[in-house]
Design a protein around this motif. Structure first.
Motif, PDB file in Angstrom:
ATOM      1  N   SER A  46       0.843  -1.196   0.000  1.00 31.51           N
ATOM      2  CA  SER A  46       0.000   0.000   0.000  1.00 31.51           C
ATOM      3  C   SER A  46       0.879   1.246   0.000  1.00 31.51           C
ATOM      4  N   SER A  47       0.375   2.318  -0.609  1.00 25.40           N
ATOM      5  CA  SER A  47       1.075   3.600  -0.485  1.00 25.40           C
ATOM      6  C   SER A  47       0.821   4.163   0.910  1.00 25.40           C
ATOM      7  N   ASP A  49      -0.649   6.788   1.715  1.00 23.29           N
ATOM      8  CA  ASP A  49      -2.005   7.321   1.828  1.00 23.29           C
ATOM      9  C   ASP A  49      -3.058   6.281   1.451  1.00 23.29           C
ATOM     10  N   HIS A  54      -0.805   1.762  -8.231  1.00 22.67           N
ATOM     11  CA  HIS A  54      -0.137   2.909  -8.846  1.00 22.67           C
ATOM     12  C   HIS A  54      -0.334   2.709 -10.348  1.00 22.67           C
ATOM     13  N   SER A  58      -0.366  -2.991  -8.799  1.00 18.03           N
ATOM     14  CA  SER A  58       0.345  -2.962  -7.515  1.00 18.03           C
ATOM     15  C   SER A  58       1.850  -2.826  -7.716  1.00 18.03           C
ATOM     16  N   LEU A  61       4.148   0.107  -6.764  1.00 23.22           N
ATOM     17  CA  LEU A  61       4.315   0.476  -5.354  1.00 23.22           C
ATOM     18  C   LEU A  61       5.494  -0.240  -4.703  1.00 23.22           C
ATOM     19  N   ALA A 212       4.637   1.358   1.304  1.00 19.61           N
ATOM     20  CA  ALA A 212       5.558   1.938   0.334  1.00 19.61           C
ATOM     21  C   ALA A 212       5.674   3.443   0.580  1.00 19.61           C
ATOM     22  N   LEU A 214       5.339   6.324  -0.531  1.00 20.42           N
ATOM     23  CA  LEU A 214       4.779   7.062  -1.661  1.00 20.42           C
ATOM     24  C   LEU A 214       3.430   7.651  -1.277  1.00 20.42           C
ATOM     25  N   GLU A 216       0.422   8.495  -3.013  1.00 21.13           N
ATOM     26  CA  GLU A 216      -0.064   8.179  -4.341  1.00 21.13           C
ATOM     27  C   GLU A 216      -1.133   9.166  -4.816  1.00 21.13           C
ATOM     28  N   THR A 245      10.922   2.041   3.179  1.00 22.30           N
ATOM     29  CA  THR A 245       9.795   1.104   3.151  1.00 22.30           C
ATOM     30  C   THR A 245       9.658   0.441   4.509  1.00 22.30           C
TER      31      THR A 245
END
Ligand SMILES: NC(=O)c1ccc[n+]([C@@H]2O[C@H](COP(=O)([O-])OP(=O)(O)OC[C@H]3O[C@@H](n4cnc5c(N)ncnc54)[C@H](OP(=O)(O)O)[C@@H]3O)[C@@H](O)[C@H]2O)c1
Length: 256
Positions: A46-47, A49, A54, A58, A61, A212, A214, A216, A245
């Motif tokens: 998962s990002s 947020d 992405h 998946s 990510l 992850a 990120l 997104e 991560t």
């Protein structure tokens, strides 16, 4: 199991470089103590947020650390469970392990490769799809009694078809049937709809979640889409940093 302490001053090289994770340590953290006891493990990325995709997939990510956990969990399982939506979106070729992973499985009394079990009601799956044609082990298709008959017959040529339920797949029955076939250790690789419907029947014993680094944004799905499932608490088994991560392992608390 004790959760790792996250210390910003930690000088562990894996904090700086995701590829510096020790595969032996990762294996130790995810080893299955009792392979006979049925256990459903779910793995997602998962990002930060909360997005599960992405650009619709998946793969955008994950990083090397996520890939190491992904491969380790596959090596440890009896069967890989996946929703038809993910097979259609992500491609899903045949599962082929490295020589080391095959050697580990054989040394631990497991067959070379686990089968993939695809959950589908509509059976909108092409028998010529690589998930069937490139499979090292004959796949399973898990469906229900009202699934289209012609599609079911076509898929029976390339997979073992399990009928679990009348008008939708009964996940409790499915997990029992998988155990009876010799697959008590189940690794679910998504997607969000399948995860959600497994949560709805309280079937999930473990969530391995890669967070992850990120943000997104956008309107990608969360890792679980199941409005009917009740909220439940999970117990943190470990939080393993790898660069930016975070590799999280959560277990369902044991019954009091
Ligand atoms: N971030 C991650 O780690 C991760 C992991 C996996 C997937 N994804 C992403 O998630 C997206 C796909 O997710 P998704 O939620 O659309 O698909 P999904 O959960 O993989 O599959 C949903 C499908 O599974 C079947 N299904 C699930 N429960 C069922 C039941 N009780 N009875 C009958 N059929 C059942 C249905 O198939 P039929 O439609 O054939 O009837 C349903 O449409 C993709 O974008 C993929 O990239 C992300």
């Amino acid at each position: 199991m004790t959760a790792a302490v996250l210390d910003p001053a930690d000088s562990d090289p894996a904090r700086l470089d995701p590829a510096a994770l020790d595969p032996a340590d990762v294996l130790r953290r995810y080893l299955i103590a009792d392979r006979q006891a049925p256990h459903l493990r779910v793995n997602f990325v998962s990002s930060l947020d909360g997005a599960a995709t992405h650009d619709g997939l998946s793969g955008g990510l994950g990083d090397a650390a996520d890939r190491l956990v992904f491969d380790t969990l596959r090596m440890l399982t009896d069967v890989i469970l996946v929703g038809a939506g993910t097979v259609r979106a992500e491609g899903y070729g045949g599962i082929r392990f490295s020589a080391e992973a095959v050697a580990w499985r054989l040394a631990n009394g497991l067959p070379e490769h686990p089968p993939v079990a695809i959950v589908s009601g509509r059976l909108d799956l092409d028998p010529a799809h690589p998930v069937f044609t490139r499979a090292a082990t004959r796949p399973l298709v898990v469906t229900h009694a009202q699934a289209p008959v012609a599609a079911r017959e076509a898929l029976a040529a390339v997979a073992d078809v399990l009928v679990c339920g009348e008008a939708s797949v009964d996940h409790t029955l499915m997990l029992r049937m998988l155990t009876e076939r010799g697959y008590p250790q189940v690794l679910c690789e998504g997607g969000p709809s399948l995860f959600g419907s497994l949560l709805a029947v309280d079937a999930v014993d473990e969530l391995c979640l890669t967070l992850a680094p990120l943000l997104e944004s956008g309107s990608g799905p969360r890792v679980s889409t199941a409005p009917e499932a009740s909220p439940r608490r999970m117990h943190l088994a470990h939080a393993l940093p790898a660069g930016d991560t975070l590799l999280l392992r959560y277990l369902k608390p044991s019954e009091p």
